[in-house]
Motif scaffolding. Structure first.
Motif, PDB file in Angstrom:
ATOM      1  N   LEU A 328      75.915  74.150  16.936  1.00 15.17           N
ATOM      2  CA  LEU A 328      75.737  75.228  17.855  1.00 15.17           C
ATOM      3  C   LEU A 328      75.597  76.558  16.838  1.00 15.17           C
ATOM      4  CD1 LEU A 328      78.402  73.881  20.444  1.00 15.17           C
ATOM      5  CD2 LEU A 328      75.800  73.955  20.666  1.00 15.17           C
ATOM      6  N   SER A 329      76.383  76.944  16.091  1.00 15.21           N
ATOM      7  CA  SER A 329      76.467  77.812  15.116  1.00 15.21           C
ATOM      8  C   SER A 329      76.111  79.332  15.688  1.00 15.21           C
ATOM      9  CB  SER A 329      75.227  77.527  14.123  1.00 15.21           C
ATOM     10  OG  SER A 329      75.791  76.516  13.341  1.00 15.21           O
ATOM     11  N   GLY A 330      77.155  79.978  15.792  1.00 21.40           N
ATOM     12  CA  GLY A 330      77.147  81.446  16.287  1.00 21.40           C
ATOM     13  C   GLY A 330      78.396  81.793  16.595  1.00 21.40           C
ATOM     14  N   ALA A 331      78.684  82.296  17.745  1.00 14.72           N
ATOM     15  CA  ALA A 331      79.958  82.953  18.137  1.00 14.72           C
ATOM     16  C   ALA A 331      80.272  82.245  19.736  1.00 14.72           C
ATOM     17  CB  ALA A 331      79.903  84.484  18.420  1.00 14.72           C
ATOM     18  N   PHE A 332      81.355  81.788  19.923  1.00 13.28           N
ATOM     19  CA  PHE A 332      81.812  81.058  21.207  1.00 13.28           C
ATOM     20  C   PHE A 332      82.674  82.211  21.859  1.00 13.28           C
ATOM     21  CE2 PHE A 332      82.353  76.444  19.677  1.00 13.28           C
ATOM     22  CZ  PHE A 332      81.093  76.440  19.436  1.00 13.28           C
ATOM     23  N   ILE A 333      82.622  82.368  23.138  1.00 10.61           N
ATOM     24  CA  ILE A 333      83.306  83.148  23.925  1.00 10.61           C
ATOM     25  C   ILE A 333      84.103  82.411  25.178  1.00 10.61           C
ATOM     26  CG2 ILE A 333      81.823  85.065  23.537  1.00 10.61           C
ATOM     27  CD1 ILE A 333      80.262  84.393  26.172  1.00 10.61           C
ATOM     28  N   PRO A 334      84.990  81.256  24.790  1.00  2.00           N
ATOM     29  CA  PRO A 334      85.613  80.683  25.833  1.00  2.00           C
ATOM     30  C   PRO A 334      86.917  81.396  26.327  1.00  2.00           C
ATOM     31  CG  PRO A 334      86.300  80.091  23.454  1.00  2.00           C
ATOM     32  CD  PRO A 334      85.250  80.985  23.464  1.00  2.00           C
ATOM     33  N   VAL A 335      86.796  81.483  27.519  1.00  2.00           N
ATOM     34  CA  VAL A 335      88.018  82.559  27.916  1.00  2.00           C
ATOM     35  C   VAL A 335      89.236  82.227  27.636  1.00  2.00           C
ATOM     36  CG1 VAL A 335      88.818  83.842  29.986  1.00  2.00           C
ATOM     37  CG2 VAL A 335      86.333  83.456  29.676  1.00  2.00           C
ATOM     38  N   SER A 336      89.542  81.112  28.067  1.00  2.00           N
ATOM     39  CA  SER A 336      91.062  80.689  27.743  1.00  2.00           C
ATOM     40  C   SER A 336      91.384  80.570  26.611  1.00  2.00           C
ATOM     41  CB  SER A 336      91.342  79.291  28.604  1.00  2.00           C
ATOM     42  OG  SER A 336      90.878  78.199  27.734  1.00  2.00           O
ATOM     43  N   GLU A 337      90.385  80.541  25.394  1.00  4.51           N
ATOM     44  CA  GLU A 337      90.836  80.128  24.245  1.00  4.51           C
ATOM     45  C   GLU A 337      90.764  81.321  23.134  1.00  4.51           C
ATOM     46  OE1 GLU A 337      88.337  77.024  22.793  1.00  4.51           O
ATOM     47  OE2 GLU A 337      88.691  75.518  24.643  1.00  4.51           O
ATOM     48  N   ASP A 338      90.743  82.455  23.725  1.00 12.69           N
ATOM     49  CA  ASP A 338      90.446  83.618  22.982  1.00 12.69           C
ATOM     50  C   ASP A 338      91.398  84.679  23.727  1.00 12.69           C
ATOM     51  OD1 ASP A 338      89.184  86.223  22.320  1.00 12.69           O
ATOM     52  OD2 ASP A 338      87.835  85.410  21.395  1.00 12.69           O
TER      53      ASP A 338
END
Length: 452
Positions: A328-338
């Motif tokens: 996937l390579s980039g930036a993840f924005i998972p709400v519960s994990e950040d």
């Protein structure tokens, strides 16, 4: 070769900025396990996984000890089960999910992905059985993750599948209501799913992949934030260059671990996925990278632009460090994990609509978002359709991992623990899209898909 300076820099990033290898994921082909008899099929699957991955966890731990590089997760992805199980003629694939779970436990990995179906252009009988099996499979297993690909830029969007997945997600959450809907947290609905993604819950071993392969996913939002603290007030050209250089160093570490794991396991090295994957821990947040650029909170005006810069700079730095960047390579924005996303969502700075805008420029999509349990299946399907359209039109991977938490409303929260973290219940647009979803059929592929 990695020089002495890079080694010292890496040690500093590990000690001060929570740098880690988020996952070593072994992809395993199950195509040679196909059998008409369900019991024999399950036996072959268990044996194949137990044989290929028997040393995966030990090798990961050995590399951790020798190099001092934290490797948080060791995982497995397998060929989409809808392809492997169809020949059995069975009306449920739950026995296979339980076999995957038992094999994952036996070799010591924390997740196994690939209870999956690819239905972007239509269903086969095996796809239908797989999808209907998902709620029971995820409620009765601990480590199994599922995914369904409902659209691609080339094929368009299968709206029949989109409509069904709204109901499947609701049922997953209902069957695991005693665990805050954990089943839905292990299910991803994709557009343009990739075959070499090492991250859960969406990992599967694609049909174009080798017999067995090692893919590595790196992390490092804390390292990027730390680097940006040194260029406060500088123009965006400097910000982008700083992120590129930092991503280069992060990816070099991932490349080292990937090649070591590949060599010691006697398995080909596949890709390094250089995504910035956050955790709920303080100091390991993509949202805090964005606020370091000058935003009060993630979700403020300018957030989408900041995320676009971050995502692009990470990719540019990563591809210079490894010839095999993928996933996937980039930036993840998972709400519960950040931690930063949790904070922004809790105070209302971050809304579902703003998150959707952000998904146009990030690695994946609406990830680990909790919504009221009263949210209808058609509304969830509408959210999936919107994300799939973003992916289809922009020729990128998008996904939805959403948890309609039974008995909970805005103001409440769900708690999963560990890397899955916690999430406030977010408000959903109250207006209906039921008639839209009920149309079914297929949204045609965009004109720019005709590239041959």
């Amino acid at each position: 070769m990695i020089n002495q300076y890079e080694i010292f820099e890496t040690i500093k990033m590990i000690e001060n900025d929570k740098l880690d290898i988020r996952t070593i994921t072994m992809g395993i082909s199950l195509r040679d396990c196909v059998d008409r008899d369900m019991d024999r099929l399950c036996e072959k699957i268990y044996r194949k996984i137990a044989t290929c991955a028997r040393d995966l966890v030990k090798v990961g731990q050995d590399i951790e000890d020798e190099f001092g590089i934290p490797i948080v997760n060791k995982r497995i992805s397998v060929t989409p089960i809808s392809l492997i199980a169809e020949g059995t003629g069975a009306d449920s694939y739950v026995p296979i999910a339980k076999t995957l779970d038992a094999a994952a436990e036996a070799v010591g990995v924390n997740f196994i992905g690939g209870f999956s179906a690819l239905v972007h252009k239509g269903y086969t009988n095996g796809d239908r059985v797989l999808i209907k099996s998902i709620p029971e499979a995820l409620s009765q297993t601990e480590r199994v993750c599922a995914s369904v690909n409902v659209g691609t830029t080339k094929a368009g969007i299968n709206m029949d599948a989109v409509a069904e997945m709204g109901h499947i997600i609701k049922e997953c959450a209902r069957l695991t209501a005693d665990r805050d809907g954990l089943g839905a947290a292990k299910l991803v609905v994709f557009c343009n799913a990739v075959e070499d993604n090492p991250f859960m819950a969406g990992a599967f071993h694609g049909v174009g992949e080798p017999e067995c392969v090692i893919n590595v996913g790196v992390s490092g939002p804390g390292v990027v934030k730390s680097a940006l603290e040194k260029v406060k007030g500088e123009p965006f050209d400097v910000v982008a260059e700083t992120i590129k250089r930092t991503a280069f160093r992060i990816t070099r570490m991932g490349q080292l671990v990937a090649r070591e794991a590949s060599s010691r396991l006697g398995v080909p090295f596949g890709i390094v996925d250089l995504s910035l994957a956050p955790t709920p821990a303080v100091g390991d947040s993509v949202a805090h990278v964005l606020t370091e650029m000058g935003l009060d909170l993630a979700g403020a005006p300018g957030t989408t632009a900041a995320l676009a810069l971050l995502n692009d700079a990470v990719k540019k730095g990563g591809v210079m460090a490894s010839g095999h960047v993928g996933g996937l390579s980039g930036a993840f924005i998972p709400v519960s994990e950040d931690a930063g996303m949790i904070e922004a969502a809790t105070v209302g700075a971050l809304t579902l609509e703003k998150l959707e805008a952000m998904t146009c420029v990030c690695s994946v999509g609406l990830d680990m978002i909790a919504v009221p349990g009263s949210t209808s299946a058609s509304t969830i399907s509408g959210i999936i359709a919107d994300e799939a359209a973003i992916g289809m039109i922009n020729q990128k991977t998008t996904a939805v991992r959403i948890i309609p938490a039974e008995g909970k409303e805005v103001g409440d929260s769900v708690e999963f623990g560990g890397l899955l973290g916690m999430a406030p219940i977010m408000a959903v647009n109250p207006y209906s899209c039921t008639d839209f979803i009920a149309r079914g059929g297929r949204i045609p592929a965009p004109i720019h898909s005709l590239r041959n």
